[in-house]
Design a protein around this motif. Structure first.
Motif, PDB file in Angstrom:
ATOM      1  N   GLY A 201       0.747  -1.130   0.053  1.00  0.00           N
ATOM      2  CA  GLY A 201       0.066  -0.014   0.328  1.00  0.00           C
ATOM      3  C   GLY A 201       0.743   1.284  -0.054  1.00  0.00           C
ATOM      4  O   GLY A 201       2.037   1.333  -0.772  1.00  0.00           O
ATOM      5  N   GLN A 202       0.471   2.258   0.846  1.00  0.00           N
ATOM      6  CA  GLN A 202       1.065   3.457   0.569  1.00  0.00           C
ATOM      7  C   GLN A 202       2.344   3.514   1.027  1.00  0.00           C
ATOM      8  O   GLN A 202       3.360   4.128   0.709  1.00  0.00           O
TER       9      GLN A 202
ATOM     10  N   LEU B 253       3.112  -6.499  10.108  1.00  0.00           N
ATOM     11  CA  LEU B 253       2.826  -7.748  10.369  1.00  0.00           C
ATOM     12  C   LEU B 253       2.894  -8.756   9.225  1.00  0.00           C
ATOM     13  O   LEU B 253       2.844 -10.001   9.281  1.00  0.00           O
TER      14      LEU B 253
ATOM     15  N   GLN C  52       6.753  -6.473  12.569  1.00  0.00           N
ATOM     16  CA  GLN C  52       6.788  -5.514  13.924  1.00  0.00           C
ATOM     17  C   GLN C  52       4.901  -5.242  13.918  1.00  0.00           C
ATOM     18  O   GLN C  52       4.293  -5.147  13.023  1.00  0.00           O
TER      19      GLN C  52
ATOM     20  N   THR D 278       1.584  -2.148  18.147  1.00  0.00           N
ATOM     21  CA  THR D 278       1.190  -2.088  19.577  1.00  0.00           C
ATOM     22  C   THR D 278       2.093  -2.394  20.576  1.00  0.00           C
ATOM     23  O   THR D 278       2.011  -2.394  22.088  1.00  0.00           O
TER      24      THR D 278
ATOM     25  N   ASN E  14       2.339   4.730   9.725  1.00  0.00           N
ATOM     26  CA  ASN E  14       1.565   4.639   8.612  1.00  0.00           C
ATOM     27  C   ASN E  14       0.775   3.479   8.940  1.00  0.00           C
ATOM     28  O   ASN E  14      -0.411   3.135   8.442  1.00  0.00           O
ATOM     29  N   ALA E  15       1.119   2.547   9.649  1.00  0.00           N
ATOM     30  CA  ALA E  15       0.204   1.229  10.046  1.00  0.00           C
ATOM     31  C   ALA E  15      -1.286   1.535  10.436  1.00  0.00           C
ATOM     32  O   ALA E  15      -1.305   2.575  11.354  1.00  0.00           O
ATOM     33  N   GLY E  16      -2.111   1.122   9.926  1.00  0.00           N
ATOM     34  CA  GLY E  16      -3.517   1.008  10.442  1.00  0.00           C
ATOM     35  C   GLY E  16      -4.509   0.067  10.189  1.00  0.00           C
ATOM     36  O   GLY E  16      -4.251  -0.809   9.104  1.00  0.00           O
TER      37      GLY E  16
ATOM     38  N   VAL F  41      -4.374  -0.211  17.365  1.00  0.00           N
ATOM     39  CA  VAL F  41      -3.257  -0.339  16.355  1.00  0.00           C
ATOM     40  C   VAL F  41      -3.101   1.321  15.885  1.00  0.00           C
ATOM     41  O   VAL F  41      -1.967   1.680  15.674  1.00  0.00           O
TER      42      VAL F  41
ATOM     43  N   ILE G  78       0.118   9.276   9.739  1.00  0.00           N
ATOM     44  CA  ILE G  78      -0.941   9.120   8.730  1.00  0.00           C
ATOM     45  C   ILE G  78      -2.554   9.142   9.481  1.00  0.00           C
ATOM     46  O   ILE G  78      -2.795   7.953   9.772  1.00  0.00           O
TER      47      ILE G  78
ATOM     48  N   PRO H 162      -5.338  11.582   3.937  1.00  0.00           N
ATOM     49  CA  PRO H 162      -5.649  10.968   2.658  1.00  0.00           C
ATOM     50  C   PRO H 162      -7.173  11.064   2.679  1.00  0.00           C
ATOM     51  O   PRO H 162      -7.987  10.426   3.462  1.00  0.00           O
TER      52      PRO H 162
ATOM     53  N   PRO I  38     -10.092   8.821   0.062  1.00  0.00           N
ATOM     54  CA  PRO I  38     -10.174   7.133  -0.429  1.00  0.00           C
ATOM     55  C   PRO I  38      -8.815   7.091  -1.478  1.00  0.00           C
ATOM     56  O   PRO I  38      -8.540   7.817  -2.388  1.00  0.00           O
ATOM     57  N   ILE I  39      -7.998   6.068  -0.914  1.00  0.00           N
ATOM     58  CA  ILE I  39      -6.928   5.862  -1.846  1.00  0.00           C
ATOM     59  C   ILE I  39      -7.016   4.510  -2.158  1.00  0.00           C
ATOM     60  O   ILE I  39      -7.303   3.641  -1.439  1.00  0.00           O
TER      61      ILE I  39
ATOM     62  N   MET J 249      -7.106  -1.443   1.570  1.00  0.00           N
ATOM     63  CA  MET J 249      -7.828  -1.203   2.753  1.00  0.00           C
ATOM     64  C   MET J 249      -9.055  -0.817   2.379  1.00  0.00           C
ATOM     65  O   MET J 249     -10.253  -1.083   3.044  1.00  0.00           O
ATOM     66  N   ILE J 250      -9.372  -0.340   1.117  1.00  0.00           N
ATOM     67  CA  ILE J 250     -10.651  -0.102   0.647  1.00  0.00           C
ATOM     68  C   ILE J 250     -11.239  -1.227  -0.209  1.00  0.00           C
ATOM     69  O   ILE J 250     -12.568  -0.870  -0.907  1.00  0.00           O
TER      70      ILE J 250
HETATM   71  N1  LIG Z   1      -6.577   3.694   1.656  1.00  0.00           N
HETATM   72  C1  LIG Z   1      -7.456   4.415   2.062  1.00  0.00           C
HETATM   73  O1  LIG Z   1      -8.372   4.722   1.600  1.00  0.00           O
HETATM   74  C2  LIG Z   1      -6.856   5.493   3.316  1.00  0.00           C
HETATM   75  C3  LIG Z   1      -7.573   6.626   3.484  1.00  0.00           C
HETATM   76  C4  LIG Z   1      -7.242   7.510   4.486  1.00  0.00           C
HETATM   77  C5  LIG Z   1      -6.146   7.069   5.406  1.00  0.00           C
HETATM   78  N2  LIG Z   1      -5.640   5.708   5.328  1.00  0.00           N
HETATM   79  C6  LIG Z   1      -4.465   5.343   6.166  1.00  0.00           C
HETATM   80  O2  LIG Z   1      -3.160   5.009   5.401  1.00  0.00           O
HETATM   81  C7  LIG Z   1      -2.460   4.188   6.015  1.00  0.00           C
HETATM   82  C8  LIG Z   1      -2.110   3.194   5.190  1.00  0.00           C
HETATM   83  O3  LIG Z   1      -3.012   2.395   4.620  1.00  0.00           O
HETATM   84  P1  LIG Z   1      -3.251   1.775   3.283  1.00  0.00           P
HETATM   85  O4  LIG Z   1      -4.195   2.496   2.556  1.00  0.00           O
HETATM   86  O5  LIG Z   1      -1.763   1.668   2.656  1.00  0.00           O
HETATM   87  O6  LIG Z   1      -3.464   0.350   3.572  1.00  0.00           O
HETATM   88  P2  LIG Z   1      -3.019  -1.104   3.728  1.00  0.00           P
HETATM   89  O7  LIG Z   1      -4.105  -2.054   4.482  1.00  0.00           O
HETATM   90  O8  LIG Z   1      -2.393  -1.635   2.395  1.00  0.00           O
HETATM   91  O9  LIG Z   1      -1.594  -0.777   4.858  1.00  0.00           O
HETATM   92  C9  LIG Z   1      -1.749  -0.701   6.141  1.00  0.00           C
HETATM   93  C10 LIG Z   1      -0.717  -1.647   6.753  1.00  0.00           C
HETATM   94  O10 LIG Z   1      -0.707  -1.644   8.126  1.00  0.00           O
HETATM   95  C11 LIG Z   1      -0.224  -3.008   8.504  1.00  0.00           C
HETATM   96  N3  LIG Z   1      -0.828  -3.326   9.917  1.00  0.00           N
HETATM   97  C12 LIG Z   1      -1.834  -3.352  10.366  1.00  0.00           C
HETATM   98  N4  LIG Z   1      -1.823  -3.561  11.674  1.00  0.00           N
HETATM   99  C13 LIG Z   1      -0.467  -3.509  12.153  1.00  0.00           C
HETATM  100  C14 LIG Z   1       0.161  -3.649  13.392  1.00  0.00           C
HETATM  101  N5  LIG Z   1      -0.644  -4.127  14.361  1.00  0.00           N
HETATM  102  N6  LIG Z   1       1.640  -3.605  13.224  1.00  0.00           N
HETATM  103  C15 LIG Z   1       2.099  -3.284  12.158  1.00  0.00           C
HETATM  104  N7  LIG Z   1       1.659  -3.014  10.756  1.00  0.00           N
HETATM  105  C16 LIG Z   1       0.290  -3.351  10.966  1.00  0.00           C
HETATM  106  C17 LIG Z   1      -0.910  -3.744   7.572  1.00  0.00           C
HETATM  107  O11 LIG Z   1      -0.306  -5.190   7.545  1.00  0.00           O
HETATM  108  C18 LIG Z   1      -0.803  -3.118   6.184  1.00  0.00           C
HETATM  109  O12 LIG Z   1       0.224  -3.515   5.488  1.00  0.00           O
HETATM  110  C19 LIG Z   1      -3.465   3.796   7.138  1.00  0.00           C
HETATM  111  O13 LIG Z   1      -3.112   4.264   8.541  1.00  0.00           O
HETATM  112  C20 LIG Z   1      -4.742   4.040   6.968  1.00  0.00           C
HETATM  113  O14 LIG Z   1      -5.603   4.208   7.961  1.00  0.00           O
HETATM  114  C21 LIG Z   1      -5.867   5.058   4.059  1.00  0.00           C
END
Ligand SMILES: NC(=O)c1ccc[n+]([C@@H]2O[C@H](COP(=O)([O-])OP(=O)(O)OC[C@H]3O[C@@H](n4cnc5c(N)ncnc54)[C@H](O)[C@@H]3O)[C@@H](O)[C@H]2O)c1
Length: 244
Positions: free
Chosen positions: A17-18, A38, A59, A62, A87-89, A110, A137, A182, A184-185, A189-190
């Protein structure tokens, strides 16, 4: 551009992802990256693709011990630690009345506690490096109300406030802290959205499209780099205008 020559950045949740895109872009600009996640298989594959400038470690954000290991890995890469992307979420959308305490607390652990632990963990190393830049993020869900997202929203609003509080606390150490929001990306996640949910979201985006990982990564690299040297405590929406 080579804004990251000699600099090391730690990216949580960067196996895909991002975060993965940010890692690629930082290394393309001469930097080094430690990725924590993870997702071990994806993280290892990314590190193999990016070569010696990239280290992956498993990693869980938490856990304080995992943060300590990630910071140690960054300092071992050489040259000190200059950047952190919190960035993790997780995003498990449910309306208020369908969100149980466990789901609510999982988001807190998280998205919010993970960010808190990350900021704390990097400060001594960044101070040793003479300063640094932390990018938290958040989301447009941290700027306005978001449907079916009581738990997620609570954490993303919290990150906005935590960013400003930490920015004040860390300014004397030359550590800047900013948040990115961000819209919607296009990432995994979406992918859980139904076609109906997706088209409802699209209708609400003034620029008329879902964002890309590159859209966000460019803003994150700006905040990590010295180009934003006089910015701290700021919130940067990268959302096609959705929060207007
Ligand atoms: N995609 C969207 O539309 C969007 C919009 C707004 C904000 N965000 C935020 O952007 C960030 C990146 O999300 P993304 O879009 O790349 O999605 P994604 O799900 O691809 O990336 C999130 C990453 O966090 C990791 N993760 C989850 N729990 C974890 C933990 N306990 N420890 C370590 N890593 C952990 C996941 O394994 C994953 O690789 C997030 O914080 C998300 O909330 C995303």
């Amino acid at each position: 551009m080579a804004r990251f020559t000699g600099k090391t950045v730690l990216i949580s949740g960067g196996a895909r992802g991002q975060g993965a895109t940010e890692a690629r872009m930082i290394i393309a600009e001469g930097g080094r990256v430690v990725i924590g996640d993870l997702l071990e298989e994806q993280g290892r594959a990314l590190a193999a693709e990016l070569g010696a400038a990239c280290v992956f470690l498993r990693q869980d954000v938490t856990l304080e011990a995992d943060w300590a290991a990630a910071v140690a890995a960054a300092e071992t890469l050489g040259g000190g630690l200059h950047g952190l992307v919190n960035n993790a979420g997780i995003y498990v959308p449910k309306p208020l009345m369908e969100t149980d305490k466990a789901l609510f607390e999982k988001h807190l652990a998280v998205n919010q506690t993970g960010c808190f632990l990350g900021m704390q963990a990097v400060v001594p190393a960044m101070a040793r490096a003479g300063g640094g830049s932390i990018v938290n993020i958040s989301s447009t869900a941290g700027l306005r109300g978001s449907p079916n997202a009581i738990a997620y929203s609570s954490t993303k609003w919290a990150l906005r406030g935590m960013t400003k509080a930490a920015a004040i606390d860390l300014a004397r150490l030359a550590i800047r802290v900013n948040s990115v929001h961000p819209g919607p990306i296009e990432t995994d996640m979406i992918s859980i959205w139904t076609n109906e949910q997706r088209s409802a979201r699209l209708d609400s985006i003034p620029l008329g499209r879902v964002g890309t990982v590159d859209d966000v990564a460019r803003a994150v690299l700006f905040l990590l780099s010295d180009e934003s040297v006089y910015m701290t405590g700021a919130e940067l929406a990268v959302d096609g205008g959705v929060s207007l």
